[in-house]
Design a protein around this motif. Structure first.
Motif, PDB file in Angstrom:
ATOM      1  N   ALA A 114       9.910 -32.100   0.987  1.00  0.00           N
ATOM      2  CA  ALA A 114      10.111 -31.739  -0.424  1.00  0.00           C
ATOM      3  C   ALA A 114       8.995 -30.830  -0.920  1.00  0.00           C
ATOM      4  O   ALA A 114       9.243 -29.869  -1.640  1.00  0.00           O
ATOM      5  N   LYS A 115       7.750 -31.140  -0.549  1.00  0.00           N
ATOM      6  CA  LYS A 115       6.626 -30.311  -0.981  1.00  0.00           C
ATOM      7  C   LYS A 115       6.718 -28.906  -0.374  1.00  0.00           C
ATOM      8  O   LYS A 115       6.434 -27.919  -1.048  1.00  0.00           O
ATOM      9  N   ALA A 116       7.132 -28.815   0.883  1.00  0.00           N
ATOM     10  CA  ALA A 116       7.285 -27.504   1.523  1.00  0.00           C
ATOM     11  C   ALA A 116       8.375 -26.692   0.836  1.00  0.00           C
ATOM     12  O   ALA A 116       8.227 -25.490   0.602  1.00  0.00           O
ATOM     13  N   GLN A 117       9.479 -27.358   0.480  1.00  0.00           N
ATOM     14  CA  GLN A 117      10.557 -26.665  -0.220  1.00  0.00           C
ATOM     15  C   GLN A 117      10.103 -26.213  -1.601  1.00  0.00           C
ATOM     16  O   GLN A 117      10.453 -25.118  -2.045  1.00  0.00           O
ATOM     17  N   GLN A 118       9.307 -27.031  -2.285  1.00  0.00           N
ATOM     18  CA  GLN A 118       8.789 -26.660  -3.605  1.00  0.00           C
ATOM     19  C   GLN A 118       7.886 -25.433  -3.504  1.00  0.00           C
ATOM     20  O   GLN A 118       7.981 -24.513  -4.313  1.00  0.00           O
ATOM     21  N   ARG A 119       7.008 -25.424  -2.489  1.00  0.00           N
ATOM     22  CA  ARG A 119       6.128 -24.256  -2.290  1.00  0.00           C
ATOM     23  C   ARG A 119       6.950 -23.008  -2.010  1.00  0.00           C
ATOM     24  O   ARG A 119       6.650 -21.928  -2.509  1.00  0.00           O
ATOM     25  N   ALA A 120       8.010 -23.144  -1.213  1.00  0.00           N
ATOM     26  CA  ALA A 120       8.860 -21.997  -0.901  1.00  0.00           C
ATOM     27  C   ALA A 120       9.535 -21.463  -2.166  1.00  0.00           C
ATOM     28  O   ALA A 120       9.600 -20.251  -2.376  1.00  0.00           O
ATOM     29  N   LYS A 121      10.004 -22.371  -3.030  1.00  0.00           N
ATOM     30  CA  LYS A 121      10.618 -21.944  -4.294  1.00  0.00           C
ATOM     31  C   LYS A 121       9.611 -21.224  -5.176  1.00  0.00           C
ATOM     32  O   LYS A 121       9.925 -20.212  -5.792  1.00  0.00           O
ATOM     33  N   GLU A 122       8.394 -21.765  -5.236  1.00  0.00           N
ATOM     34  CA  GLU A 122       7.352 -21.135  -6.049  1.00  0.00           C
ATOM     35  C   GLU A 122       7.007 -19.754  -5.509  1.00  0.00           C
ATOM     36  O   GLU A 122       6.810 -18.816  -6.280  1.00  0.00           O
ATOM     37  N   ASN A 123       6.947 -19.630  -4.185  1.00  0.00           N
ATOM     38  CA  ASN A 123       6.656 -18.325  -3.576  1.00  0.00           C
ATOM     39  C   ASN A 123       7.775 -17.326  -3.843  1.00  0.00           C
ATOM     40  O   ASN A 123       7.520 -16.161  -4.104  1.00  0.00           O
ATOM     41  N   GLU A 124       9.023 -17.783  -3.773  1.00  0.00           N
ATOM     42  CA  GLU A 124      10.150 -16.902  -4.080  1.00  0.00           C
ATOM     43  C   GLU A 124      10.075 -16.417  -5.520  1.00  0.00           C
ATOM     44  O   GLU A 124      10.316 -15.253  -5.805  1.00  0.00           O
ATOM     45  N   GLY A 125       9.723 -17.343  -6.434  1.00  0.00           N
ATOM     46  CA  GLY A 125       9.590 -16.979  -7.846  1.00  0.00           C
ATOM     47  C   GLY A 125       8.483 -15.976  -8.067  1.00  0.00           C
ATOM     48  O   GLY A 125       8.622 -15.023  -8.834  1.00  0.00           O
ATOM     49  N   ALA A 126       7.379 -16.165  -7.366  1.00  0.00           N
ATOM     50  CA  ALA A 126       6.250 -15.243  -7.501  1.00  0.00           C
ATOM     51  C   ALA A 126       6.624 -13.858  -6.968  1.00  0.00           C
ATOM     52  O   ALA A 126       6.303 -12.837  -7.581  1.00  0.00           O
ATOM     53  N   LEU A 127       7.343 -13.834  -5.843  1.00  0.00           N
ATOM     54  CA  LEU A 127       7.762 -12.544  -5.285  1.00  0.00           C
ATOM     55  C   LEU A 127       8.768 -11.861  -6.205  1.00  0.00           C
ATOM     56  O   LEU A 127       8.744 -10.647  -6.362  1.00  0.00           O
ATOM     57  N   ALA A 128       9.636 -12.651  -6.818  1.00  0.00           N
ATOM     58  CA  ALA A 128      10.606 -12.076  -7.756  1.00  0.00           C
ATOM     59  C   ALA A 128       9.904 -11.489  -8.976  1.00  0.00           C
ATOM     60  O   ALA A 128      10.369 -10.516  -9.557  1.00  0.00           O
ATOM     61  N   ASP A 129       8.771 -12.073  -9.335  1.00  0.00           N
ATOM     62  CA  ASP A 129       7.991 -11.563 -10.467  1.00  0.00           C
ATOM     63  C   ASP A 129       7.068 -10.416 -10.056  1.00  0.00           C
ATOM     64  O   ASP A 129       6.333  -9.896 -10.873  1.00  0.00           O
ATOM     65  N   GLY A 130       7.085 -10.067  -8.775  1.00  0.00           N
ATOM     66  CA  GLY A 130       6.284  -8.944  -8.306  1.00  0.00           C
ATOM     67  C   GLY A 130       4.883  -9.316  -7.873  1.00  0.00           C
ATOM     68  O   GLY A 130       4.071  -8.442  -7.593  1.00  0.00           O
ATOM     69  N   GLU A 131       4.559 -10.605  -7.802  1.00  0.00           N
ATOM     70  CA  GLU A 131       3.220 -11.009  -7.361  1.00  0.00           C
ATOM     71  C   GLU A 131       3.092 -10.815  -5.860  1.00  0.00           C
ATOM     72  O   GLU A 131       4.035 -11.002  -5.105  1.00  0.00           O
ATOM     73  N   VAL A 132       1.888 -10.474  -5.420  1.00  0.00           N
ATOM     74  CA  VAL A 132       1.578 -10.371  -4.010  1.00  0.00           C
ATOM     75  C   VAL A 132       0.298 -11.164  -3.782  1.00  0.00           C
ATOM     76  O   VAL A 132      -0.714 -10.907  -4.422  1.00  0.00           O
ATOM     77  N   ASN A 133       0.363 -12.150  -2.904  1.00  0.00           N
ATOM     78  CA  ASN A 133      -0.798 -12.998  -2.615  1.00  0.00           C
ATOM     79  C   ASN A 133      -1.397 -13.595  -3.879  1.00  0.00           C
ATOM     80  O   ASN A 133      -2.603 -13.638  -4.062  1.00  0.00           O
ATOM     81  N   GLY A 134      -0.533 -14.023  -4.785  1.00  0.00           N
ATOM     82  CA  GLY A 134      -1.000 -14.687  -5.999  1.00  0.00           C
ATOM     83  C   GLY A 134      -1.527 -13.744  -7.068  1.00  0.00           C
ATOM     84  O   GLY A 134      -2.059 -14.169  -8.093  1.00  0.00           O
TER      85      GLY A 134
END
Length: 180
Positions: free
Chosen positions: A152-172
């Motif tokens: 569950a934690k790995a899936q949550q991190r993946a969702k957060e990373n997808e959201g960040a990439l959708a917002d145009g973030e790179v490496n945070g």
């Protein structure tokens, strides 16, 4: 052998809330005996699924430093039955966390229909005391049950990373506007 009554966490907010699912299939032996010809999930196992969901929530809030054991169930109400082919949704909210234990409110749903509403009290046992009573085996937080949380934690991190990439973030970091 310890039975796991959670298939997957679908939401986990540390120290606050957890949502998990359990798919009921005829591959589960307990459904063949309860009741023959009408496979119904025993209410006690629904409570156990809620207790496992809540126990992980409570244990994780304390960094799994102590064993968390079910102490009592002050209230349990059921409003229907779950049968083979159904998917149970467990929702557990941590309402009180103290050094000596914790209280959770748990609800089990079939789709949007409330199936069960329970209050569960857990006790914390330090490892020394727990070993005196139960021995050194970790019967509460088994590798199999903790693996469900890790997924569950790995899936949550993946969702957060997808959201960040959708917002145009790179490496945070936020995107940099091009210079003219």
């Amino acid at each position: 052998m310890r039975w796991i009554w959670i298939d997957k966490f679908v939401e986990f907010r540390s120290g606050q809330f957890a949502r998990a699912i359990k798919n009921l299939t005829l591959a589960e032996e307990h459904l063949h005996d309860h009741f023959p010809g009408y496979p119904v999930m025993p209410a006690s196992l629904i409570i156990e699924g809620l207790a496992q969901t809540g126990g992980i929530l409570v244990g994780e809030a304390g960094g799994f430093a102590e064993k968390v054991v079910l102490a009592k169930i002050p209230r349990a109400e059921f409003f229907g039955v779950a049968c083979a082919g159904d998917q149970l949704i467990y929702e557990v909210t941590l309402t009180d966390l103290r050094a000596e234990g914790a209280v959770v409110e748990g609800k089990a749903f079939l789709g949007t229909e409330l199936l069960a509403d329970v209050e569960i009290v857990f006790a914390h046992l330090d490892n020394t005391r727990a070993n005196q009573i139960f021995g050194p085996k970790n019967f509460v937080f088994t590798q199999q049950l903790l693996g469900v949380l890790d997924l569950a934690k790995a899936q949550q991190r993946a969702k957060e990373n997808e959201g960040a990439l959708a917002d145009g973030e790179v490496n945070g970091e936020a995107p940099v506007a091009p210079t003219p």
